[in-house]
Design a protein around this motif. Structure first.
Motif, PDB file in Angstrom:
ATOM      1  N   ASP A  48      -8.356  -3.590   4.347  1.00  0.00           N
ATOM      2  CA  ASP A  48      -8.222  -2.230   4.103  1.00  0.00           C
ATOM      3  C   ASP A  48      -6.667  -1.772   3.730  1.00  0.00           C
ATOM      4  O   ASP A  48      -6.475  -0.980   2.914  1.00  0.00           O
ATOM      5  N   ALA A  49      -5.897  -2.276   4.437  1.00  0.00           N
ATOM      6  CA  ALA A  49      -4.234  -2.039   4.123  1.00  0.00           C
ATOM      7  C   ALA A  49      -3.878  -2.732   2.756  1.00  0.00           C
ATOM      8  O   ALA A  49      -3.266  -1.865   2.094  1.00  0.00           O
ATOM      9  N   LEU A  50      -4.415  -3.799   2.550  1.00  0.00           N
ATOM     10  CA  LEU A  50      -4.058  -4.513   1.096  1.00  0.00           C
ATOM     11  C   LEU A  50      -5.022  -3.385   0.138  1.00  0.00           C
ATOM     12  O   LEU A  50      -4.041  -3.075  -0.951  1.00  0.00           O
ATOM     13  N   ARG A  51      -6.165  -3.244   0.094  1.00  0.00           N
ATOM     14  CA  ARG A  51      -6.807  -2.125  -0.708  1.00  0.00           C
ATOM     15  C   ARG A  51      -5.785  -0.848  -1.024  1.00  0.00           C
ATOM     16  O   ARG A  51      -5.775  -0.355  -2.132  1.00  0.00           O
ATOM     17  N   ALA A  52      -5.604  -0.279   0.029  1.00  0.00           N
ATOM     18  CA  ALA A  52      -4.713   1.085   0.165  1.00  0.00           C
ATOM     19  C   ALA A  52      -3.491   0.741  -0.541  1.00  0.00           C
ATOM     20  O   ALA A  52      -3.046   1.673  -1.619  1.00  0.00           O
ATOM     21  N   ALA A  53      -2.713  -0.460  -0.450  1.00  0.00           N
ATOM     22  CA  ALA A  53      -1.494  -0.667  -1.148  1.00  0.00           C
ATOM     23  C   ALA A  53      -1.650  -0.719  -2.694  1.00  0.00           C
ATOM     24  O   ALA A  53      -0.950  -0.156  -3.508  1.00  0.00           O
ATOM     25  N   LEU A  54      -2.761  -1.379  -2.861  1.00  0.00           N
ATOM     26  CA  LEU A  54      -2.911  -1.552  -4.438  1.00  0.00           C
ATOM     27  C   LEU A  54      -3.568  -0.324  -5.138  1.00  0.00           C
ATOM     28  O   LEU A  54      -3.118  -0.076  -6.022  1.00  0.00           O
ATOM     29  N   HIS A  94       1.029  -1.662 -16.559  1.00  0.00           N
ATOM     30  CA  HIS A  94       1.001  -1.907 -15.155  1.00  0.00           C
ATOM     31  C   HIS A  94      -0.400  -1.270 -14.540  1.00  0.00           C
ATOM     32  O   HIS A  94      -1.004  -1.816 -13.592  1.00  0.00           O
ATOM     33  N   THR A  95      -0.728  -0.209 -15.099  1.00  0.00           N
ATOM     34  CA  THR A  95      -1.959   0.402 -14.932  1.00  0.00           C
ATOM     35  C   THR A  95      -3.237  -0.426 -15.115  1.00  0.00           C
ATOM     36  O   THR A  95      -4.092  -0.569 -14.188  1.00  0.00           O
ATOM     37  N   ASP A  96      -3.070  -0.919 -16.121  1.00  0.00           N
ATOM     38  CA  ASP A  96      -4.161  -1.849 -16.796  1.00  0.00           C
ATOM     39  C   ASP A  96      -4.322  -2.932 -15.838  1.00  0.00           C
ATOM     40  O   ASP A  96      -5.340  -3.627 -15.380  1.00  0.00           O
ATOM     41  N   PHE A  97      -2.920  -3.563 -15.305  1.00  0.00           N
ATOM     42  CA  PHE A  97      -3.058  -5.127 -14.258  1.00  0.00           C
ATOM     43  C   PHE A  97      -3.784  -4.487 -13.072  1.00  0.00           C
ATOM     44  O   PHE A  97      -4.765  -5.298 -12.490  1.00  0.00           O
ATOM     45  N   PHE A  98      -3.458  -3.281 -12.408  1.00  0.00           N
ATOM     46  CA  PHE A  98      -3.910  -3.131 -11.349  1.00  0.00           C
ATOM     47  C   PHE A  98      -5.288  -2.532 -11.300  1.00  0.00           C
ATOM     48  O   PHE A  98      -6.126  -2.691 -10.302  1.00  0.00           O
ATOM     49  N   ASP A  99      -5.996  -1.817 -12.449  1.00  0.00           N
ATOM     50  CA  ASP A  99      -7.131  -1.605 -12.522  1.00  0.00           C
ATOM     51  C   ASP A  99      -8.148  -3.165 -12.667  1.00  0.00           C
ATOM     52  O   ASP A  99      -9.261  -3.217 -12.049  1.00  0.00           O
ATOM     53  N   HIS A 121      -9.830   5.072  -6.523  1.00  0.00           N
ATOM     54  CA  HIS A 121      -9.545   6.618  -6.620  1.00  0.00           C
ATOM     55  C   HIS A 121      -9.872   7.587  -5.416  1.00  0.00           C
ATOM     56  O   HIS A 121      -9.643   8.567  -5.274  1.00  0.00           O
ATOM     57  N   GLU A 122     -10.454   6.851  -4.484  1.00  0.00           N
ATOM     58  CA  GLU A 122     -11.225   7.379  -3.238  1.00  0.00           C
ATOM     59  C   GLU A 122      -9.892   7.993  -2.518  1.00  0.00           C
ATOM     60  O   GLU A 122      -8.701   7.214  -2.257  1.00  0.00           O
ATOM     61  N   ASP A 123     -10.023   9.198  -1.827  1.00  0.00           N
ATOM     62  CA  ASP A 123      -8.793   9.914  -1.169  1.00  0.00           C
ATOM     63  C   ASP A 123      -8.599   8.984  -0.008  1.00  0.00           C
ATOM     64  O   ASP A 123      -7.313   9.320   0.487  1.00  0.00           O
ATOM     65  N   ARG A 124      -9.316   8.185   0.697  1.00  0.00           N
ATOM     66  CA  ARG A 124      -9.131   7.529   1.812  1.00  0.00           C
ATOM     67  C   ARG A 124      -7.780   6.621   1.679  1.00  0.00           C
ATOM     68  O   ARG A 124      -7.331   6.113   2.756  1.00  0.00           O
TER      69      ARG A 124
END
Length: 296
Positions: A48-54, A94-99, A121-124
């Protein structure tokens, strides 16, 4: 009569532009094939922490792709305009890479865990400090369209180039690349993520250098350095809140912990401000700004 050429090729901004052209890269070329399988060793909290960072990285890149537009409108020198076209393009990359990373790596790892596919894009994924920092940056940038003065330009550069890229992003890169690099026990090595961050860091070295250059010029032309100190000092607590979010109290992290990240951010803050506000200090050359440890 011989007329001067249109471009000043010795200008720092033009050299930043040329460096961007010469070091072009394609987000689609980064090899992500082995990252997802390596994520299965992470605990639920770590995943979860990795997903939040990404998610924060991707949203930040996406927001500045649009929020830099006011600066493009007000810049006067053609060399500055040329550089900013590369910065806008690079933020889009950079947006493309993270997507792409979310679609090809995060989704695969979620399926392996039996989770529903999530959206970045989820608020969590976004804490209050993150939302406030980027809201303030948007306000500072868009203020230029109504009130373009040396002071409003200084505040805009201080928000984006100095704080968000020069302190927040650099600190987050340090945390992620240290944790998921090849040398940390207890965390998986993510070669695709680290390779992508290497390329993004090269780009953002130019971005930070350009902002520092413009701020140093504004200070030399009469902008009070205290304005920069006050602006950044108001934002640093938000930066610290963002970089230390997601750590479990009492659990020793595999990579840098909250105190390490706060100290790293403070070091970046001190160094950047000294280089900008001290006449005898110089903004690092573009080659130094874009150099990575792997270049040695």
């Amino acid at each position: 009569m011989t007329q001067d050429a249109r471009l000043s090729r010795d200008a720092r901004s033009f050299r930043y532009y040329r460096n961007a052209v010469e070091r072009h890269w394609d987000p689609q070329d980064v090899d992500l094939t082995s990252d997802a399988a390596r994520l299965d060793v992470l605990t639920t909290a770590e995943f979860d922490a990795l997903r939040a960072a990404l998610a924060k990285f991707g949203a930040g890149e996406e927001s500045v792709t649009t929020d830099l537009a006011p600066l493009a409108v007000v810049l006067d020198d053609v060399e500055d305009q040329l550089f900013l076209t590369t910065q806008l393009y690079e933020e889009a990359k950079h947006t493309d890479f993270f997507d792409r990373y979310w679609r090809e790596v995060v989704h695969e790892a979620e399926r392996a865990r039996g989770l529903e596919e999530s959206s970045p894009h989820e608020d969590r994924w976004y804490d209050d400090d993150y939302v406030e920092l980027f809201d303030r940056m948007e306000t500072a940038m868009h203020r230029l369209l109504a009130e373009d003065t040396p002071e409003t330009r200084a505040v805009a550069y201080a928000h984006y180039h100095l704080t968000i890229e020069g302190i927040l992003a650099q600190t987050a890169y340090y945390g992620l690349q240290t944790t998921y690099g090849p040398d940390v026990e207890g965390a998986p090595h993510l070669p695709g993520l680290c390779a992508g961050l290497d390329l993004i860091r090269r780009d953002e070295g130019r971005h930070v250098g350009f902002g520092m250059l413009k701020l140093k010029e504004l200070v030399a032309e009469g902008v009070d350095p205290q304005l920069l100190h006050d602006t950044v000092n108001e934002l640093v607590p938000l930066v610290n809140g963002i970089t230390t979010a997601g750590f479990d109290e009492g659990v020793e992290p595999a990579g840098p912990g909250p105190n390490d990240l706060v100290a790293y951010a403070a070091g970046k803050h001190t160094t950047r401000m000294k280089q900008i506000t001290t006449a005898s200090e110089a903004v690092p050359d573009v080659n130094e700004l874009t150099k990575l440890e792997s270049d040695d």
